[in-house]
Write a protein that holds these residues in place. Structure first.
Motif, mmCIF file in Angstrom:
data_model
loop_
_atom_site.group_PDB
_atom_site.id
_atom_site.type_symbol
_atom_site.label_atom_id
_atom_site.label_comp_id
_atom_site.label_asym_id
_atom_site.label_seq_id
_atom_site.Cartn_x
_atom_site.Cartn_y
_atom_site.Cartn_z
ATOM 1 N N PHE A 269 0.759 -3.294 -5.306
ATOM 2 C CA PHE A 269 1.291 -4.549 -4.772
ATOM 3 C C PHE A 269 0.265 -5.204 -3.862
ATOM 4 O O PHE A 269 -0.440 -4.523 -3.100
ATOM 5 N N PHE A 270 0.204 -6.536 -3.918
ATOM 6 C CA PHE A 270 -0.640 -7.304 -3.014
ATOM 7 C C PHE A 270 0.221 -8.345 -2.314
ATOM 8 O O PHE A 270 1.060 -9.006 -2.947
ATOM 9 N N GLU A 271 0.013 -8.501 -1.004
ATOM 10 C CA GLU A 271 0.740 -9.501 -0.220
ATOM 11 C C GLU A 271 -0.101 -10.768 -0.176
ATOM 12 O O GLU A 271 -1.151 -10.805 0.470
ATOM 13 N N CYS A 272 0.378 -11.805 -0.844
ATOM 14 C CA CYS A 272 -0.399 -13.015 -1.087
ATOM 15 C C CYS A 272 -0.025 -14.097 -0.077
ATOM 16 O O CYS A 272 0.768 -14.995 -0.364
ATOM 17 N N GLY A 273 -0.604 -13.999 1.119
ATOM 18 C CA GLY A 273 -0.325 -14.960 2.167
ATOM 19 C C GLY A 273 -0.744 -14.398 3.510
ATOM 20 O O GLY A 273 -1.398 -13.349 3.579
ATOM 21 N N PRO A 274 -0.357 -15.050 4.588
ATOM 22 C CA PRO A 274 -0.703 -14.543 5.914
ATOM 23 C C PRO A 274 0.157 -13.348 6.303
ATOM 24 O O PRO A 274 1.302 -13.213 5.870
ATOM 25 N N GLY A 275 -0.397 -12.468 7.130
ATOM 26 C CA GLY A 275 0.377 -11.359 7.674
ATOM 27 C C GLY A 275 0.458 -10.150 6.769
ATOM 28 O O GLY A 275 -0.113 -10.113 5.675
ATOM 29 N N LYS A 276 1.223 -9.154 7.271
ATOM 30 C CA LYS A 276 1.349 -7.868 6.578
ATOM 31 C C LYS A 276 2.805 -7.398 6.521
ATOM 32 O O LYS A 276 3.079 -6.225 6.327
ATOM 33 N N VAL A 277 3.732 -8.308 6.712
ATOM 34 C CA VAL A 277 5.148 -7.946 6.802
ATOM 35 C C VAL A 277 5.628 -7.232 5.542
ATOM 36 O O VAL A 277 6.276 -6.177 5.600
ATOM 37 N N LEU A 278 5.317 -7.781 4.387
ATOM 38 C CA LEU A 278 5.830 -7.211 3.140
ATOM 39 C C LEU A 278 5.163 -5.875 2.821
ATOM 40 O O LEU A 278 5.806 -4.986 2.242
ATOM 41 N N CYS A 279 3.910 -5.715 3.203
ATOM 42 C CA CYS A 279 3.259 -4.410 3.024
ATOM 43 C C CYS A 279 3.977 -3.346 3.851
ATOM 44 O O CYS A 279 4.166 -2.212 3.399
ATOM 45 N N GLY A 280 4.370 -3.707 5.068
ATOM 46 C CA GLY A 280 5.111 -2.767 5.904
ATOM 47 C C GLY A 280 6.442 -2.380 5.287
ATOM 48 O O GLY A 280 6.828 -1.203 5.313
ATOM 49 N N LEU A 281 7.154 -3.354 4.719
ATOM 50 C CA LEU A 281 8.424 -3.050 4.065
ATOM 51 C C LEU A 281 8.209 -2.165 2.850
ATOM 52 O O LEU A 281 8.989 -1.243 2.594
ATOM 53 N N ASN A 282 7.150 -2.435 2.093
ATOM 54 C CA ASN A 282 6.886 -1.640 0.898
ATOM 55 C C ASN A 282 6.667 -0.170 1.214
ATOM 56 O O ASN A 282 7.057 0.708 0.445
ATOM 57 N N LYS A 283 6.038 0.103 2.339
ATOM 58 C CA LYS A 283 5.796 1.497 2.721
ATOM 59 C C LYS A 283 7.103 2.248 2.936
ATOM 60 O O LYS A 283 7.168 3.467 2.743
ATOM 61 N N ARG A 284 8.147 1.517 3.329
ATOM 62 C CA ARG A 284 9.453 2.145 3.543
ATOM 63 C C ARG A 284 10.244 2.244 2.241
ATOM 64 O O ARG A 284 11.123 3.096 2.111
ATOM 65 N N ILE A 285 9.964 1.354 1.304
ATOM 66 C CA ILE A 285 10.719 1.329 0.048
ATOM 67 C C ILE A 285 10.089 2.252 -0.992
ATOM 68 O O ILE A 285 10.778 3.046 -1.636
ATOM 69 N N LEU A 286 8.767 2.119 -1.177
ATOM 70 C CA LEU A 286 8.023 2.924 -2.160
ATOM 71 C C LEU A 286 6.831 3.556 -1.450
ATOM 72 O O LEU A 286 5.765 2.958 -1.362
ATOM 73 N N LYS A 287 7.004 4.728 -0.931
ATOM 74 C CA LYS A 287 5.993 5.339 -0.071
ATOM 75 C C LYS A 287 4.666 5.599 -0.783
ATOM 76 O O LYS A 287 3.611 5.616 -0.150
ATOM 77 N N ASP A 288 4.689 5.805 -2.099
ATOM 78 C CA ASP A 288 3.476 6.192 -2.816
ATOM 79 C C ASP A 288 2.788 5.053 -3.545
ATOM 80 O O ASP A 288 1.760 5.267 -4.196
ATOM 81 N N ALA A 289 3.311 3.847 -3.465
ATOM 82 C CA ALA A 289 2.708 2.707 -4.164
ATOM 83 C C ALA A 289 1.870 1.901 -3.178
ATOM 84 O O ALA A 289 2.394 1.389 -2.190
ATOM 85 N N PRO A 290 0.563 1.772 -3.416
ATOM 86 C CA PRO A 290 -0.279 1.021 -2.482
ATOM 87 C C PRO A 290 0.164 -0.435 -2.365
ATOM 88 O O PRO A 290 0.552 -1.062 -3.361
ATOM 89 N N ALA A 291 0.107 -0.962 -1.138
ATOM 90 C CA ALA A 291 0.404 -2.368 -0.870
ATOM 91 C C ALA A 291 -0.697 -2.898 0.037
ATOM 92 O O ALA A 291 -0.909 -2.364 1.129
ATOM 93 N N VAL A 292 -1.395 -3.926 -0.404
ATOM 94 C CA VAL A 292 -2.584 -4.409 0.280
ATOM 95 C C VAL A 292 -2.384 -5.866 0.703
ATOM 96 O O VAL A 292 -2.071 -6.710 -0.137
ATOM 97 N N PRO A 293 -2.568 -6.192 1.982
ATOM 98 C CA PRO A 293 -2.498 -7.590 2.408
ATOM 99 C C PRO A 293 -3.786 -8.324 2.057
ATOM 100 O O PRO A 293 -4.880 -7.761 2.140
#
Length: 309
Positions: A269-293
């Motif tokens: 997953f990539f967070e396409c915009g300012p900030g890192k809010v959705l990456c933080g949520l992803n870590k709680r939802i799918l712990k093993d799937a990388p999320a990059v701002p």
């Protein structure tokens, strides 16, 4: 490797956002938005003041422009197209622009109107939102039902397991802030928004927004868009209008969206915009799937490396 692009919504804005991307694409996107709207969005993003940027009718087009600026930076990299897109609340409009369902100019005008309708739907000070931490979805729903204060109190954002935002009238929000811990919550925090988004108080605003959408063309997306309403995809233009109407007064099912993306084979997953809010949520939802701002060039570098590995 299948990846999804996630577009953030309200709360990710800040004065100077995306300034780390010293690229003409960003400034040109902000200037284009200024021309469409007839006011200097570019200067507001660059210089503030924050109080003006945080006005809902200003925040929404500014964030849409920021999300699309990062999307255009991404497209300029020549990287493969995402398997799917999704956006949190306001970010769903950016997802639709990226998927060529909605023109950027139409999206800007629509979210400016959306912000104005939201701001006027509930008089200032008469509504609010609070984040409840440490209760599951059912427990938050029970908490809302237990509120003895007359008026609306409803789950608004199912953001991640153990993090649910509630919205409603001011007195009910005050009750939640005072009593949520006694009902088992680990923490409860007021969300700094005067508008009680994604609850039934905005039903009339949603109908007025829907009426204005009648003259705006929506096309079937060229990239699957997973919707806040229920986590599903595959809607055509007419059904997208309905989903955007209902999204305004029904809860954002973000946890369901992320699980649906994972079920469709997305593992990055990539967070396409300012900030890192959705990456933080992803870590709680799918712990093993990388999320990059992607809010700065280092994020784009990391993304390229992951996709070429």
């Amino acid at each position: 490797m299948k990846y999804a692009m996630l577009f953030p919504g309200q709360g990710s804005q800040s004065v100077g956002m995306l300034s780390a991307h010293n690229d003409p694409i960003v400034s040109q996107t902000f200037e284009e938005a200024s021309d469409v709207l007839g006011w200097d969005l570019a200067a507001l993003v660059r210089e503030g003041p924050a109080e003006e940027l945080n006005r809902t009718e200003r925040t929404q087009p500014a964030l849409l422009a920021a999300d699309i600026a990062v999307w255009r930076l991404w497209q300029a990299q020549g990287l493969p197209q995402p398997a799917a897109v999704a956006g949190h609340s306001l970010g769903e409009y950016a997802a639709l622009v990226a998927a060529q369902s909605l023109r950027f100019a139409d999206g800007l005008r629509l979210v400016e109107l959306r912000g104005r309708l939201m701001q006027t739907a509930v008089p200032h000070g008469e509504g609010g939102m609070a984040a409840v931490i440490g209760l599951d979805d059912a427990q938050v729903e029970a908490l809302c039902q237990a509120c003895p204060v007359d008026g609306v109190l409803e789950p608004a954002n199912f953001n991640s397991p153990g993090q649910v935002v509630v919205a409603g009238q001011a007195a009910a929000i005050e009750w939640v802030l005072e009593h949520a811990k006694a009902h088992g919550a680990r923490m409860v925090v007021r969300v700094p928004m005067s508008v009680p988004s994604h609850c039934s108080l905005l039903r009339d605003a949603a109908e007025r927004l829907f009426a204005q959408m009648a003259d705006i063309p929506f096309h079937t997306p060229v990239i699957p868009v997973f919707h806040n309403l229920d986590g599903s995809s595959g809607r055509d233009g007419a059904a997208i209008r309905v989903a955007l109407r209902e999204q305004l007064y029904r809860p954002v099912q973000w946890t369901r969206v992320i699980h649906a993306l994972a079920g469709a084979g997305v593992s990055l997953f990539f967070e396409c915009g300012p900030g890192k809010v959705l990456c933080g949520l992803n870590k709680r939802i799918l712990k093993d799937a990388p999320a990059v701002p992607l809010e700065d060039p280092a994020g784009l570098d990391k993304a390229r490396a992951l996709l070429s590995a």
